[in-house]
Design a protein around this motif. Structure first.
Motif, mmCIF file in Angstrom:
data_model
loop_
_atom_site.group_PDB
_atom_site.id
_atom_site.type_symbol
_atom_site.label_atom_id
_atom_site.label_comp_id
_atom_site.label_asym_id
_atom_site.label_seq_id
_atom_site.Cartn_x
_atom_site.Cartn_y
_atom_site.Cartn_z
ATOM 1 N N MET A 49 0.646 -1.133 0.331
ATOM 2 C CA MET A 49 -0.027 -0.443 -0.138
ATOM 3 C C MET A 49 0.807 1.220 0.261
ATOM 4 S SD MET A 49 -3.232 -1.188 0.287
ATOM 5 C CE MET A 49 -4.394 -0.092 1.258
ATOM 6 N N SER A 61 -3.165 13.151 -9.172
ATOM 7 C CA SER A 61 -3.974 12.062 -9.680
ATOM 8 C C SER A 61 -3.120 11.526 -11.158
ATOM 9 C CB SER A 61 -5.489 12.386 -9.776
ATOM 10 O OG SER A 61 -6.346 12.672 -8.483
ATOM 11 N N SER A 68 0.109 3.698 -13.087
ATOM 12 C CA SER A 68 -0.841 2.779 -13.095
ATOM 13 C C SER A 68 -1.414 2.370 -14.501
ATOM 14 C CB SER A 68 -1.874 2.847 -12.271
ATOM 15 O OG SER A 68 -3.139 4.241 -12.527
ATOM 16 N N MET A 84 -10.681 9.979 -1.658
ATOM 17 C CA MET A 84 -9.546 9.604 -1.544
ATOM 18 C C MET A 84 -10.014 8.388 -2.648
ATOM 19 S SD MET A 84 -6.821 7.613 0.927
ATOM 20 C CE MET A 84 -7.925 6.489 2.219
ATOM 21 N N GLU A 85 -8.933 8.511 -3.411
ATOM 22 C CA GLU A 85 -9.184 6.796 -4.692
ATOM 23 C C GLU A 85 -7.898 6.787 -5.013
ATOM 24 O OE1 GLU A 85 -8.715 10.144 -9.073
ATOM 25 O OE2 GLU A 85 -8.430 11.567 -7.004
ATOM 26 N N ARG A 86 -8.126 5.930 -5.324
ATOM 27 C CA ARG A 86 -7.924 4.041 -5.230
ATOM 28 C C ARG A 86 -7.251 3.520 -6.503
ATOM 29 N NH1 ARG A 86 -8.808 1.685 -0.220
ATOM 30 N NH2 ARG A 86 -10.097 3.053 1.015
ATOM 31 N N ARG A 87 -6.021 3.345 -5.997
ATOM 32 C CA ARG A 87 -5.496 3.072 -8.277
ATOM 33 C C ARG A 87 -4.530 1.272 -7.704
ATOM 34 N NH1 ARG A 87 -8.334 6.583 -9.273
ATOM 35 N NH2 ARG A 87 -8.106 8.552 -10.743
ATOM 36 N N THR A 88 -4.406 0.677 -8.663
ATOM 37 C CA THR A 88 -3.707 -0.525 -8.791
ATOM 38 C C THR A 88 -2.930 -0.550 -10.470
ATOM 39 O OG1 THR A 88 -5.039 -1.256 -7.183
ATOM 40 C CG2 THR A 88 -3.654 -2.920 -8.333
ATOM 41 N N ARG A 98 -0.692 -0.793 -4.678
ATOM 42 C CA ARG A 98 -2.345 -0.662 -3.917
ATOM 43 C C ARG A 98 -1.451 1.056 -3.884
ATOM 44 N NH1 ARG A 98 -4.377 -3.950 -0.600
ATOM 45 N NH2 ARG A 98 -2.467 -3.984 -0.007
ATOM 46 N N LEU A 100 -3.456 5.308 -2.422
ATOM 47 C CA LEU A 100 -4.152 5.210 -1.785
ATOM 48 C C LEU A 100 -3.963 7.322 -2.058
ATOM 49 C CD1 LEU A 100 -4.904 3.214 1.259
ATOM 50 C CD2 LEU A 100 -5.949 2.888 -0.481
ATOM 51 N N VAL A 117 -4.597 5.584 6.635
ATOM 52 C CA VAL A 117 -3.317 5.737 5.725
ATOM 53 C C VAL A 117 -2.235 5.536 6.928
ATOM 54 C CG1 VAL A 117 -3.746 6.545 2.990
ATOM 55 C CG2 VAL A 117 -2.794 8.439 4.963
#
Length: 268
Positions: A49, A61, A68, A84-88, A98, A100, A117
């Motif tokens: 993470m 972003s 990503s 909060m945005e999540r990307r992988t 991952r 955050l 976090v």
């Protein structure tokens, strides 16, 4: 019934067979109970993470979208996100990251994301994004017109934002039993391609600059052995025909950041 089962029933008395069954059942239940924890640990090893912090308008972003390999929505990038945005990022050999992305606006959603976090589910590492005073100005809520801000004002705002974040990082480093890592990503280098080295120096520990002094203060609070710090330039927008930053150089910066992420996470 199998011959093995019959033999066990013949050799062992009833009480022993009961105890054996209870032992097997207990072992199975223990294994099942530990399975989620082991799976979570395996996931953290392969997909650590990473918190992405920084004030609003620095391009968090867009940078994570680039890492990503996700296309950026220009309209969303202009407005910014309040949640909060999540990307992988999926890489080779079942490894990746991952991300955050913590909101930059000083709102309740940002404070909640910081708590998540740094306290609720502490991250394995951080990317703190800065823009050398070139963050995109954002209008205050309830106002209209074009937002404006000088580069000097943006640099001051960066310092204020870093003060809040660095205290959280220091607290995390002190609590953790293993070292954590931090990458300060100096973004928007396509806006100052001839001054990239100077910008990296400004954000580096030991530089004697206002930001560098605060990074030194963080290392003193966290303990130098418990926190590794890298400062890397990057561009999320460089490489198009209108950019003074060549595509090859912009891509190399992103690749260098991704490579360093892999090294810090033990993937390389």
């Amino acid at each position: 019934m199998s011959q093995t089962s019959s033999r066990i029933r013949t050799i062992l008395p009833t009480s022993s067979r009961t105890a054996l069954g209870a032992t097997v059942a207990t072992g199975l239940l223990t294994a099942l109970a530990q399975a989620p924890e082991r799976l979570s640990r395996l996931l953290r090893d392969r997909y650590p993470m990473v918190a992405v912090t920084g004030m609003t308008g620095v391009g968090k972003s867009q940078l994570v979208d680039r890492l990503s390999r996700r296309s950026t929505d220009d309209a969303a990038a202009e407005v910014g996100s309040a949640t909060m945005e999540r990307r992988t990022r999926k890489g080779a050999k079942l490894h990746g990251f991952r991300f955050l992305v913590v909101p930059g606006d000083n709102a309740a959603t940002r404070l909640a994301a910081l708590d998540e976090v740094f306290h609720d589910e502490p991250v394995d590492g951080l990317i703190h994004v800065v823009a050398n005073g070139y963050a995109t100005p954002r209008r205050a809520g309830g106002t209209s017109g074009v937002a404006t801000s000088t580069r000097e004002e943006q640099l001051v705002a960066e310092l204020e934002d870093w003060t809040i974040t660095s205290h959280r990082i220091a607290s995390l480093a002190v609590r953790r039993s293993k070292p954590i890592w931090l990458i300060i990503a100096v973004t928007k280098t396509d806006l100052y391609p001839d001054d990239v080295d100077e910008a990296v120096h400004y954000y580096s520990p030991g530089s004697g600059t206002p930001f560098g002094d605060k990074v030194d203060a963080l290392r003193a609070l966290a303990g130098g052995a418990k926190l590794s710090i890298d400062v890397l330039p990057v561009s999320s927008q460089g490489g198009d025909r209108k950019s003074p930053l060549p595509e090859k150089r912009a891509g190399a910066m992103v690749d260098a950041l991704a490579t360093r992420l892999g090294q810090l996470s033990g993937h390389a």
